[in-house]
Design a protein around this motif. Structure first.
Motif, PDB file in Angstrom:
ATOM      1  N   PHE A  41      43.544  19.583  40.767  1.00 32.76           N
ATOM      2  CA  PHE A  41      43.581  20.520  41.885  1.00 32.76           C
ATOM      3  C   PHE A  41      43.638  21.965  41.408  1.00 32.76           C
ATOM      4  O   PHE A  41      42.790  22.786  41.735  1.00 32.76           O
ATOM      5  CB  PHE A  41      44.790  20.197  42.770  1.00 32.76           C
ATOM      6  N   LEU A  42      44.637  22.278  40.594  1.00 30.98           N
ATOM      7  CA  LEU A  42      44.846  23.663  40.165  1.00 30.98           C
ATOM      8  C   LEU A  42      43.954  24.027  38.980  1.00 30.98           C
ATOM      9  O   LEU A  42      43.304  25.064  38.971  1.00 30.98           O
ATOM     10  CB  LEU A  42      46.316  23.875  39.787  1.00 30.98           C
ATOM     11  N   GLY A  43      43.939  23.157  37.965  1.00 35.59           N
ATOM     12  CA  GLY A  43      43.229  23.472  36.731  1.00 35.59           C
ATOM     13  C   GLY A  43      41.721  23.544  36.896  1.00 35.59           C
ATOM     14  O   GLY A  43      41.079  24.483  36.428  1.00 35.59           O
ATOM     15  N   ILE A  44      41.146  22.543  37.583  1.00 38.42           N
ATOM     16  CA  ILE A  44      39.681  22.524  37.721  1.00 38.42           C
ATOM     17  C   ILE A  44      39.204  23.638  38.643  1.00 38.42           C
ATOM     18  O   ILE A  44      38.204  24.310  38.357  1.00 38.42           O
ATOM     19  CB  ILE A  44      39.188  21.143  38.212  1.00 38.42           C
ATOM     20  N   ALA A  45      39.928  23.869  39.742  1.00 37.46           N
ATOM     21  CA  ALA A  45      39.549  24.974  40.644  1.00 37.46           C
ATOM     22  C   ALA A  45      39.555  26.293  39.875  1.00 37.46           C
ATOM     23  O   ALA A  45      38.642  27.117  40.012  1.00 37.46           O
ATOM     24  CB  ALA A  45      40.516  25.043  41.827  1.00 37.46           C
ATOM     25  N   GLY A  46      40.566  26.488  39.026  1.00 36.86           N
ATOM     26  CA  GLY A  46      40.647  27.703  38.209  1.00 36.86           C
ATOM     27  C   GLY A  46      39.544  27.774  37.175  1.00 36.86           C
ATOM     28  O   GLY A  46      38.956  28.838  36.949  1.00 36.86           O
ATOM     29  N   ALA A  47      39.251  26.621  36.544  1.00 40.96           N
ATOM     30  CA  ALA A  47      38.196  26.589  35.518  1.00 40.96           C
ATOM     31  C   ALA A  47      36.834  26.917  36.124  1.00 40.96           C
ATOM     32  O   ALA A  47      36.033  27.645  35.528  1.00 40.96           O
ATOM     33  CB  ALA A  47      38.162  25.207  34.851  1.00 40.96           C
ATOM     34  N   ILE A  48      36.555  26.410  37.343  1.00 41.22           N
ATOM     35  CA  ILE A  48      35.279  26.713  38.010  1.00 41.22           C
ATOM     36  C   ILE A  48      35.240  28.183  38.433  1.00 41.22           C
ATOM     37  O   ILE A  48      34.220  28.865  38.282  1.00 41.22           O
ATOM     38  CB  ILE A  48      35.062  25.788  39.230  1.00 41.22           C
ATOM     39  N   ALA A  49      36.367  28.692  38.947  1.00 42.14           N
ATOM     40  CA  ALA A  49      36.423  30.090  39.392  1.00 42.14           C
ATOM     41  C   ALA A  49      36.127  31.056  38.248  1.00 42.14           C
ATOM     42  O   ALA A  49      35.464  32.075  38.435  1.00 42.14           O
ATOM     43  CB  ALA A  49      37.792  30.393  39.994  1.00 42.14           C
ATOM     44  N   LEU A  50      36.597  30.716  37.040  1.00 37.78           N
ATOM     45  CA  LEU A  50      36.433  31.631  35.905  1.00 37.78           C
ATOM     46  C   LEU A  50      35.206  31.321  35.058  1.00 37.78           C
ATOM     47  O   LEU A  50      34.585  32.222  34.505  1.00 37.78           O
ATOM     48  CB  LEU A  50      37.689  31.587  35.018  1.00 37.78           C
ATOM     49  N   ASN A  51      34.860  30.023  34.935  1.00 33.62           N
ATOM     50  CA  ASN A  51      33.765  29.641  34.031  1.00 33.62           C
ATOM     51  C   ASN A  51      32.591  28.965  34.734  1.00 33.62           C
ATOM     52  O   ASN A  51      31.659  28.490  34.082  1.00 33.62           O
ATOM     53  CB  ASN A  51      34.294  28.712  32.926  1.00 33.62           C
ATOM     54  N   GLY A  52      32.654  28.873  36.077  1.00 34.89           N
ATOM     55  CA  GLY A  52      31.534  28.360  36.841  1.00 34.89           C
ATOM     56  C   GLY A  52      31.123  26.950  36.458  1.00 34.89           C
ATOM     57  O   GLY A  52      31.939  26.033  36.436  1.00 34.89           O
ATOM     58  N   TYR A  53      29.859  26.787  36.135  1.00 33.54           N
ATOM     59  CA  TYR A  53      29.268  25.480  35.828  1.00 33.54           C
ATOM     60  C   TYR A  53      30.069  24.740  34.756  1.00 33.54           C
ATOM     61  O   TYR A  53      30.329  23.541  34.877  1.00 33.54           O
ATOM     62  CB  TYR A  53      27.829  25.700  35.359  1.00 33.54           C
ATOM     63  N   ASP A  54      30.479  25.435  33.705  1.00 35.04           N
ATOM     64  CA  ASP A  54      31.200  24.786  32.610  1.00 35.04           C
ATOM     65  C   ASP A  54      32.558  24.260  33.075  1.00 35.04           C
ATOM     66  O   ASP A  54      33.062  23.260  32.547  1.00 35.04           O
ATOM     67  CB  ASP A  54      31.402  25.753  31.437  1.00 35.04           C
TER      68      ASP A  54
END
Length: 542
Positions: A67-80
């Motif tokens: 929930f928190l980690g993946i949403a943050g990872a997409i927000a900052l690194n997009g596709y990756d």
């Protein structure tokens, strides 16, 4: 950036948090009335239906990282960042096709029951229990770090001491859940939490899409506009894992760990023992896949939504950094109340997952190490449960200390390390045990200890622990924040590309160099039981 105190109202947040904690504690106390035997404490009395267990599995699997980690990872690194979602989801197919039903039919309470079925009991149980404790420790680190960052954001706690106190409170609550409710209480908490998480994430997803008239292209365009540093790179591969040969290799390593790790996660595998038969085990996996798949589609919208509406600068400046993307998005969409509700759901997510991890680790120690190795099986179920409860307290304390050190790291990334340990130490031995007739005790021990040791050594000497510095700010991105300390020599963040093949190789090498005779009858019995479930009820009744 908004001042911390204005990200929601701390009083509202505390009230909603308290309400969730009281509600889940009430569920746990109610469930604890039926904890009469070891099977009740360890496996919830095997009384859950497939759909109930499927929802609980998704509750166990959709951790704070999802929930928190993946949403943050997409927000900052997009596709990756979205690659985490894909990896976690595809991993379920490996678990479903290769291990879920077979393990349910063969074992009693733990993974070690399966591995020691046709091998030498004591050394294999010890190895399996140690690897279970290792995986649970890394996973607990991630959840505790998530709790620290989340509550710090909500209560305006910016000091390390305050965040450490928050992590300690989460640890104490987690210990209470396990001591009182056992697996039954923990399962009901996971069911409630999974329902709330999917509803909360679904509501936010619809809200974000409605802001862009349900036009995904409009949302992606807004995310690119709000992220000038990344720009169009946010929509294509390579922002995080594409600059050099090393980062590309790191991506392959991460993908291997994510896809193969789920089938070796002891706290997920243990959930299959809470259903009465293999048919319900199959149903529970299909329910879990649907729920998990839908949720990961939500993370795509939530991640890009956070990039478009909140912006990467505010996310990076918040106390939980990337982990704060989803709560900040909730605040922008629905103000204090939605922020409080979504954060309380995330908090319940952390509590449910850490409770599941703790009961898995404490069961493994009490049932495998204490009950079968130290006491050689000469111990009552009640005696084992007492030891499990004591172990839960110790594990809770260790998790609190580890969580304080890991605070500030991206939790999706920390969970990927736990997956690497699971894929290296557990999966090769599980697959060899189920499918290779010649596999023997030396192969199992070399595979488990070799996989576990190589993963942990490579993590300790990787940039995760020391030596990773942000080129722009000069700040440390490692667990050791002192930039003067650098003892890393392994270049990759995730060790899966080395440790997983090594564990498979060691399992094969240990087996072919051992003269231990093959117990053909025992393998045949295991094969029949794993494929048909015949005899499984007899195995679980004593």
């Amino acid at each position: 950036m908004l001042p911390l105190a204005t990200v929601g109202n701390p009083t509202v947040n505390i009230l909603i948090f308290a309400l969730f904690v009281l509600a889940t504690l009430a569920i746990v106390f109610r469930a604890s009335r039926n904890n009469k035997t070891a099977a009740d404490f360890y496996a919830g009395g095997r009384s859950f239906t497939g759909p109930q267990n499927g929802i609980a599995i998704s509750g166990d699997y959709l951790s704070a990282a999802s929930f928190l980690g993946i949403a943050g990872a997409i927000a900052l690194n997009g596709y990756d960042g979205f690659l985490y979602s894909i990896g976690f989801l595809v991993a379920w197919l490996v678990a479903l096709l290769l291990v879920a039903e077979l393990l349910r039919n063969t074992g009693r309470f733990t993974m070690a029951d399966v591995l020691s079925f046709r091998l030498k009991q004591r050394p294999v149980r010890m190895a399996a229990a140690i690897s279970t404790l290792g995986v649970c420790f890394f996973y607990l680190l991630a959840q505790m770090a998530g709790a620290g960052g989340l509550v710090a954001l909500l209560l305006g706690v910016d000091s390390k001491t305050g965040q450490s106190l928050v992590i300690a409170v989460v640890g104490i609550l987690m210990i209470t859940y396990v001591l009182v409710g056992g697996m039954k209480g923990t399962t009901w908490v996971q069911i409630v939490k999974a329902v709330l998480l999917v509803i909360g994430a679904g509501l936010m997803t619809l809200w974000v899409l409605a802001k862009y008239t349900f036009n995904l292209s409009g949302l992606l365009g807004a995310a690119v506009d709000k992220s000038p540093a990344a720009g169009e790179k946010l929509l294509s591969p390579g922002l995080q894992y594409g600059h050099t040969g090393v980062t590309k290799l790191d991506f392959i390593s991460l993908a291997l760990a994510l896809v193969l790790g789920t089938a070796g996660l002891p706290h997920v595998l243990m959930r299959f023992y809470t259903v009465p038969d293999s048919k319900e085990a199959r149903r529970s996996v299909s329910w879990a896949i649907w729920i998990i798949g839908i949720f990961y589609l939500f993370t795509l919208v939530l991640g890009y939504g956070a990039a478009a509406i909140v912006g990467p600068d505010r996310i990076k400046a918040a106390p939980g950094k990337a982990n704060s993307a989803a709560p900040l998005l909730a605040y922008e969409l629905g103000g204090e109340v939605l922020l409080g509700i979504i954060s309380a759901v995330a908090f319940a997510t952390i509590l449910a997952v850490v409770a599941g991890l703790t009961i898995t680790a404490s069961t493994s120690f009490a049932h495998d190490i204490y009950g079968q190795i130290i006491k050689k099986g000469q111990i009552s179920g009640d005696g084992e449960v007492r030891v499990a409860r004591l172990t839960a307290v110790v594990i809770g304390i260790v998790a609190i200390v580890g969580g304080i050190f890991a605070n500030g790291q991206n939790i999706a990334f920390l969970v990927a390390l736990a997956f690497a340990v699971a894929a290296s130490a557990n999966l090769p031995t599980i697959l060899y045990s189920l499918f290779w007739r010649r596999f023997n005790t030396r192969g199992a021990l070399w595979s488990i200890y070799g996989g576990l040791a190589s993963t942990i050594i490579l993590i300790v000497f990787s940039p995760v622990v020391s030596g990773k510095v942000d080129a722009k700010t000069g700040k440390s991105l490692s667990m050791i924040t002192d930039t003067g300390v650098d003892f890393h020599w392994f270049p990759l963040d995730n060790p899966g590309i080395i440790s997983i093949p090594l564990a498979f190789l060691l399992g094969w090498l240990g087996t072919v160099t051992s003269k231990e005779p093959v117990d053909v009858d025992r393998f045949a019995e295991m094969e029949v039981r794993s494929l048909t479930g015949a005899g499984a009820e007899k195995a679980v009744s004593h």
